[in-house]
Design a protein around this motif. Sequence first.
Motif, PDB file in Angstrom:
ATOM      1  N   GLY A   1      36.298  27.431  55.082  1.00 20.54           N
ATOM      2  CA  GLY A   1      35.022  28.046  54.736  1.00 20.54           C
ATOM      3  C   GLY A   1      35.009  29.541  54.990  1.00 20.54           C
ATOM      4  N   LYS A   2      35.687  29.974  56.052  1.00 18.91           N
ATOM      5  CA  LYS A   2      35.748  31.403  56.338  1.00 18.91           C
ATOM      6  C   LYS A   2      36.530  32.149  55.259  1.00 18.91           C
ATOM      7  N   VAL A   3      37.639  31.560  54.811  1.00 17.12           N
ATOM      8  CA  VAL A   3      38.433  32.195  53.749  1.00 17.12           C
ATOM      9  C   VAL A   3      37.617  32.289  52.471  1.00 17.12           C
ATOM     10  N   LEU A   4      36.957  31.209  52.110  1.00 19.29           N
ATOM     11  CA  LEU A   4      36.131  31.229  50.905  1.00 19.29           C
ATOM     12  C   LEU A   4      34.965  32.205  51.051  1.00 19.29           C
ATOM     13  N   GLY A   5      34.434  32.305  52.259  1.00 17.99           N
ATOM     14  CA  GLY A   5      33.340  33.240  52.487  1.00 17.99           C
ATOM     15  C   GLY A   5      33.769  34.684  52.280  1.00 17.99           C
ATOM     16  N   VAL A   6      34.967  35.019  52.749  1.00 18.70           N
ATOM     17  CA  VAL A   6      35.486  36.371  52.537  1.00 18.70           C
ATOM     18  C   VAL A   6      35.705  36.629  51.055  1.00 18.70           C
ATOM     19  N   ILE A   7      36.293  35.662  50.365  1.00 16.22           N
ATOM     20  CA  ILE A   7      36.527  35.828  48.924  1.00 16.22           C
ATOM     21  C   ILE A   7      35.206  36.022  48.192  1.00 16.22           C
ATOM     22  N   GLY A   8      34.230  35.169  48.509  1.00 16.90           N
ATOM     23  CA  GLY A   8      32.949  35.242  47.823  1.00 16.90           C
ATOM     24  C   GLY A   8      32.190  36.525  48.077  1.00 16.90           C
ATOM     25  N   GLY A   9      32.479  37.189  49.190  1.00 13.14           N
ATOM     26  CA  GLY A   9      31.773  38.419  49.508  1.00 13.14           C
ATOM     27  C   GLY A   9      32.412  39.675  48.949  1.00 13.14           C
ATOM     28  N   LEU A  10      33.562  39.534  48.297  1.00  9.60           N
ATOM     29  CA  LEU A  10      34.281  40.719  47.828  1.00  9.60           C
ATOM     30  C   LEU A  10      33.515  41.489  46.761  1.00  9.60           C
ATOM     31  N   LYS A  11      32.770  40.785  45.927  1.00  4.96           N
ATOM     32  CA  LYS A  11      32.040  41.481  44.856  1.00  4.96           C
ATOM     33  C   LYS A  11      31.009  42.451  45.425  1.00  4.96           C
ATOM     34  N   ASP A  12      30.428  42.113  46.568  1.00  3.45           N
ATOM     35  CA  ASP A  12      29.456  42.993  47.201  1.00  3.45           C
ATOM     36  C   ASP A  12      30.127  44.202  47.856  1.00  3.45           C
ATOM     37  N   LYS A  13      31.435  44.078  48.113  1.00  5.95           N
ATOM     38  CA  LYS A  13      32.158  45.159  48.776  1.00  5.95           C
ATOM     39  C   LYS A  13      32.753  46.155  47.785  1.00  5.95           C
ATOM     40  N   PHE A  14      32.832  45.750  46.509  1.00  2.00           N
ATOM     41  CA  PHE A  14      33.505  46.602  45.536  1.00  2.00           C
ATOM     42  C   PHE A  14      32.779  46.500  44.202  1.00  2.00           C
ATOM     43  N   ASP A  15      32.166  47.596  43.781  1.00  2.09           N
ATOM     44  CA  ASP A  15      31.353  47.584  42.568  1.00  2.09           C
ATOM     45  C   ASP A  15      32.173  47.400  41.298  1.00  2.09           C
ATOM     46  N   GLY A  16      33.489  47.614  41.379  1.00  5.79           N
ATOM     47  CA  GLY A  16      34.318  47.545  40.175  1.00  5.79           C
ATOM     48  C   GLY A  16      34.585  46.140  39.677  1.00  5.79           C
ATOM     49  N   ILE A  17      34.235  45.128  40.459  1.00  8.66           N
ATOM     50  CA  ILE A  17      34.448  43.740  40.030  1.00  8.66           C
ATOM     51  C   ILE A  17      33.284  43.309  39.152  1.00  8.66           C
ATOM     52  N   ASP A  18      33.546  43.076  37.879  1.00  9.67           N
ATOM     53  CA  ASP A  18      32.489  42.652  36.963  1.00  9.67           C
ATOM     54  C   ASP A  18      32.096  41.195  37.171  1.00  9.67           C
ATOM     55  N   GLN A  19      33.080  40.354  37.476  1.00 10.97           N
ATOM     56  CA  GLN A  19      32.820  38.918  37.628  1.00 10.97           C
ATOM     57  C   GLN A  19      33.803  38.354  38.640  1.00 10.97           C
ATOM     58  N   LEU A  20      33.322  37.478  39.503  1.00 14.38           N
ATOM     59  CA  LEU A  20      34.165  36.857  40.521  1.00 14.38           C
ATOM     60  C   LEU A  20      33.970  35.349  40.494  1.00 14.38           C
TER      61      LEU A  20
END
Length: 266
Positions: A181-200
């Motif tokens: 769950g922690k690994v998935l949580g980090v992955i899921g939060g990446l879009k909020d950390k980087f505006d260049g990701i259009d879709q995750l």
Amino acid sequence: MLNTIGRPIVNRVAISHIARINPSLPLLRRINHRRHSLSAVQIRMSSSQSQTIEHIVLFNVKPTAESTQLAAMVNGLNSLRSLPMLLHISAGKLLRNRSSSFNFTHILHSRYRTKEDLASYSAHDAHLSVVRTSVLPICDDIMAVDWVAENLQGPAEVKPGSAMRVQFVKLKEGLGDTEKGKVLGVIGGLKDKFDGIDQLSFGENFSLARAKGFSLASIGIFAGVNELDALEGNVQINEEKDKVRDYIDSLIVVDYVVPSSQSASL
């Protein structure tokens, strides 16, 4: 680090994966394919949905494969877009393989509304024909991963010219749901950390038979290669990765640019 979750898939999906290895199995001929009343064009007009099934296949094409054989494989896979159960499909040559342990050269990415749609695609005669005649004869290795992307934002069809970062994660043995769950949580939060990701899109692989032990997966979609490359120098992204690095045994990371339907890369 970009990457997804599901439950064990119905038996006919497992059967369909076997079909890619041995498509002549007589049991497959008894599968009833569910047909949709919607046309392929109508299906792809959907811009957002609560659940999307992701299907990624990585191919290691033999160095001895001829250009005509490569063209037959890539064009054959892309021709499957006419099947009504597909939301999106794209196949072509990888832009980069960042994984030293695997020599994958090509990728297929497709999307579906349900696991049943993925099963219907996998067992469809057109798909089996392409795999049997154009894929298996020229590939040394094939790896497939499937997951359920919950609440995927944006269109199901990925625009030509978009750059994709695909990542598969193999967790260390003995870890439980908390670490996962922690690994998935980090992955899921990446879009909020980087505006260049259009879709995750991310989740847990529900088809483990041909995944080489990789249980988590993700796709990050960017406007283009420049936006994808900007990810590497992002301090926040690297800090997030460090939080779960000790849980990870190994990674597969590949980059891909979605070609136009007229000029799929070989």
